[in-house]
Write a protein that holds these residues in place. Structure first.
Motif, PDB file in Angstrom:
ATOM      1  N   VAL A 169      -3.098  10.253  -1.472  1.00  0.00           N
ATOM      2  CA  VAL A 169      -2.043  11.277  -1.937  1.00  0.00           C
ATOM      3  C   VAL A 169      -1.746  12.461  -0.795  1.00  0.00           C
ATOM      4  O   VAL A 169      -0.335  12.355  -0.957  1.00  0.00           O
ATOM      5  N   ALA A 170      -2.587  12.015   0.163  1.00  0.00           N
ATOM      6  CA  ALA A 170      -2.199  13.332   1.632  1.00  0.00           C
ATOM      7  C   ALA A 170      -0.668  12.777   2.039  1.00  0.00           C
ATOM      8  O   ALA A 170      -0.431  12.880   3.187  1.00  0.00           O
ATOM      9  N   GLY A 171      -0.429  10.697   2.091  1.00  0.00           N
ATOM     10  CA  GLY A 171       0.490  10.511   2.885  1.00  0.00           C
ATOM     11  C   GLY A 171      -0.235   9.453   3.166  1.00  0.00           C
ATOM     12  O   GLY A 171       0.648   8.390   4.509  1.00  0.00           O
ATOM     13  N   VAL A 172      -1.442   8.826   3.975  1.00  0.00           N
ATOM     14  CA  VAL A 172      -2.204   8.062   4.171  1.00  0.00           C
ATOM     15  C   VAL A 172      -1.401   6.114   4.030  1.00  0.00           C
ATOM     16  O   VAL A 172      -2.200   6.248   2.584  1.00  0.00           O
ATOM     17  N   THR A 173      -0.910   5.554   4.845  1.00  0.00           N
ATOM     18  CA  THR A 173      -0.787   4.409   3.802  1.00  0.00           C
ATOM     19  C   THR A 173      -1.864   3.521   4.416  1.00  0.00           C
ATOM     20  O   THR A 173      -2.243   3.368   5.660  1.00  0.00           O
ATOM     21  N   THR A 174      -1.652   2.182   3.476  1.00  0.00           N
ATOM     22  CA  THR A 174      -2.937   1.007   3.638  1.00  0.00           C
ATOM     23  C   THR A 174      -2.199  -0.211   4.418  1.00  0.00           C
ATOM     24  O   THR A 174      -1.103  -0.206   4.141  1.00  0.00           O
ATOM     25  N   ARG A 175      -2.714  -0.604   5.387  1.00  0.00           N
ATOM     26  CA  ARG A 175      -1.852  -1.037   6.561  1.00  0.00           C
ATOM     27  C   ARG A 175      -1.552  -2.938   5.806  1.00  0.00           C
ATOM     28  O   ARG A 175      -2.784  -3.315   5.073  1.00  0.00           O
ATOM     29  N   LYS A 176      -0.332  -3.706   5.825  1.00  0.00           N
ATOM     30  CA  LYS A 176      -0.460  -4.966   4.804  1.00  0.00           C
ATOM     31  C   LYS A 176      -1.265  -5.656   4.861  1.00  0.00           C
ATOM     32  O   LYS A 176      -2.814  -6.840   4.250  1.00  0.00           O
ATOM     33  N   ASP A 177      -1.839  -6.173   6.706  1.00  0.00           N
ATOM     34  CA  ASP A 177      -2.514  -7.183   7.220  1.00  0.00           C
ATOM     35  C   ASP A 177      -4.066  -6.613   6.986  1.00  0.00           C
ATOM     36  O   ASP A 177      -5.119  -7.458   6.050  1.00  0.00           O
ATOM     37  N   ASP A 178      -4.335  -5.541   6.511  1.00  0.00           N
ATOM     38  CA  ASP A 178      -5.601  -4.893   6.467  1.00  0.00           C
ATOM     39  C   ASP A 178      -6.165  -4.672   5.179  1.00  0.00           C
ATOM     40  O   ASP A 178      -7.335  -5.614   3.887  1.00  0.00           O
ATOM     41  N   LEU A 179      -5.081  -4.845   4.037  1.00  0.00           N
ATOM     42  CA  LEU A 179      -5.295  -4.664   2.540  1.00  0.00           C
ATOM     43  C   LEU A 179      -5.368  -6.810   2.055  1.00  0.00           C
ATOM     44  O   LEU A 179      -6.136  -6.821   1.202  1.00  0.00           O
ATOM     45  N   PHE A 180      -4.778  -7.463   2.883  1.00  0.00           N
ATOM     46  CA  PHE A 180      -4.474  -8.893   2.266  1.00  0.00           C
ATOM     47  C   PHE A 180      -6.249  -9.332   3.146  1.00  0.00           C
ATOM     48  O   PHE A 180      -6.901 -10.179   2.747  1.00  0.00           O
ATOM     49  N   GLN A 181      -6.763  -8.629   4.251  1.00  0.00           N
ATOM     50  CA  GLN A 181      -8.468  -9.493   4.461  1.00  0.00           C
ATOM     51  C   GLN A 181      -9.253  -8.778   3.861  1.00  0.00           C
ATOM     52  O   GLN A 181     -10.487  -9.115   3.480  1.00  0.00           O
TER      53      GLN A 181
END
Length: 356
Positions: A156-168
Motif C-alpha cells: 500500500v505504501a508503494g514498495v513493489t516485489t521484484r518478479k525474480d524474487d516472486l518466482f523464487q
C-alpha cells in the motif's frame, strides 16, 4: 544483402569454412551473464537491504508528516475541505512523492474529485483519510505484525516485489484459468490493465496487473472469455489476490458459464473475511449466479435469488446490453465490488459468455 545476392550471385564467394575472425567469435560463443560467487551474492543482498532501510526511513519520516496533516485536517472539520483549493491536496501529495510514498500521493490527488460529488462524499473522504491513518499505525508497529501483513502494508505504501524474487519464493498455483474480466485506465501517463482470472479447480480468483508506457504494448495478451492451463505465482499478502503468470498454455475452448456465489449475502461474507485480512483492498472480484437485472431511475439494479438488491455502476451502453441479453431471464455476472457498488465486467446466460 539478400537482394544483392539474388541479382549478382557472381559478386559473392561461397566458403566451406568461415573466416578466422568469425571462427574465433563462434569458438568464444555469445557473452553470458557471470555467475556470482557466494560472497558477491551476499554483498549484493547487503546493498539491497541497505537501500531498502534507507527508503523505509524516508517513508517513516513522510508518514509522520502525513499524520500531522491528517490531525490538522480533521481538527478543522470535513466541511472546510469544500473551500480548499486543489493546491491544498497537491502540496501534501508532492511531499508524499518526495518521501517515496508515491502510491499514497496518487490517492491524495484523487480525493478532491470526491468532495461535493453526491450526498455521501463526507463518508467517502473520511473512509479514505482513516485508511491512511490505519496504514500509519500499522507501519509504526510493522515488526510486531505477521510477515504477510507487513507485506500488505509495504505494498500500500508503494514498495513493489521484484518478479525474480516472486518466482523464487512466491506461492505457485497450477490450474485451468478462465479470463473473466478486464479493465484498463491511465495513471500519471502510465497505462494499466487489470485482468481477472478464476481457477477452475481451486476456485481462486487472481488479478494480473500490467503496465505500459505511452504507445508501448502490454507484456502479454489475454483474450476475454478464453481459458488457459498455467502456473501463476501469488504476490505475498494476508489475502493473496495479485499474481504473475509463470506459464501459460492457451486451450482451444472458451468460458461458457460464470460460476459464482448463489446469493449476494454469501458473497458479502466472503468479501468481509478478505477485507478483514487486508483492509486496504480497493477493488475485489465478485461473481454471483442467477440475478435479474432491471432498470430504475437511471440505474441498473440486480436482484439475487433471495430478492436482495445489488447496486451497480455501469456505462449506459453496457446497461442496455445487459438488459437486452437477459430478456427478463436470470444471468450470471462477474465484476468488481467496490464496497458500495458492483462494476460488471462480464455476464453469462444459457452457456453463452459476453464481455462488457
Amino acid at each position: 544483402m539478400s537482394v544483392l545476392l539474388a541479382e549478382q550471385p557472381d559478386a559473392f564467394v561461397v566458403c566451406e569454412t568461415p573466416p578466422d575472425w568469425v571462427q574465433v567469435r563462434l569458438d568464444k560463443g555469445m557473452p553470458t551473464s557471470k555467475e556470482l560467487t557466494p560472497e558477491e551474492k551476499q554483498a549484493k543482498a547487503e546493498l539491497r537491504q541497505k537501500a531498502f532501510s534507507k527508503r523505509l526511513a524516508q517513508m517513516m519520516a513522510g508518514l509522520i508528516e502525513l499524520e500531522n496533516w491528517l490531525h490538522d485536517t480533521l481538527r478543522q472539520g470535513l466541511a472546510v475541505l469544500e473551500q480548499q483549493s486543489y493546491s491544498y491536496w497537491k502540496d501534501i501529495s508532492a511531499r508524499m512523492y518526495d518521501a517515496k510514498l508515491g502510491a499514497i500521493g496518487k490517492r491524495l490527488q484523487a480525493i478532491p474529485l470526491l468532495i461535493g460529488a453526491g450526498d455521501k462524499w463526507p463518508n467517502q473522504v473520511l473512509a479514505e483519510l482513516t485508511s491512511f491513518y490505519l496504514l500509519i499505525r500499522g507501519l509504526r508497529k510493522m515488526e510486531e505484525l505477521p510477515l504477510n501483513i507487513q507485506q500488505d502494508l509495504l505494498t500500500v505504501a508503494g514498495v513493489t516485489t521484484r518478479k525474480d524474487d516472486l518466482f523464487q519464493y512466491g506461492q505457485t498455483v497450477k490450474d485451468t484459468w478462465m479470463v473473466l474480466g478486464q479493465t484498463e485506465g491511465v495513471e500519471d501517463k502510465l497505462n494499466f490493465r487489470r485482468t481477472w482470472l478464476l481457477g477452475h479447480e481451486t476456485k481462486r480468483y487472481a488479478l494480473v496487473l500490467d503496465y505500459a508506457f505511452g504507445n508501448a504494448a502490454y507484456p502479454a495478451h489475454y483474450v476475454l472469455g478464453s481459458v488457459f492451463v498455467g502456473k501463476v505465482v501469488f504476490y505475498p499478502s494476508n489475502s493473496p489476490l495479485r499474481v504473475a503468470v509463470k506459464e501459460k498454455l492457451v486451450l482451444d475452448r472458451h468460458v461458457k458459464r460464470i460460476v459464482g456465489f448463489p446469493s449476494f449475502a454469501e458473497y458479502l461474507d466472503f468479501y468481509a473475511q478478505n477485507l478483514a485480512a487486508n483492509p486496504w483492498q480497493l477493488a475485489f472480484p465478485c461473481s454471483i449466479e442467477s440475478v435479474r437485472p432491471f432498470y430504475e431511475k437511471g440505474q441498473l439494479i440486480l436482484i439475487d435469488q433471495e430478492q436482495q438488491l445489488i447496486p451497480t455502476l455501469v456505462e449506459e451502453t453496457n446497461l442496455w446490453k445487459i438488459v437486452a441479453i437477459s430478456g427478463g431471464k436470470p444471468i450470471h455476472v462477474f465484476g468488481e465490488w467496490t464496497g458500495e457498488q458492483l462494476l460488471p465486467r462480464s455476464i453469462s446466460i444459457d452457456n453463452r459468455y459476453t464481455s462488457l
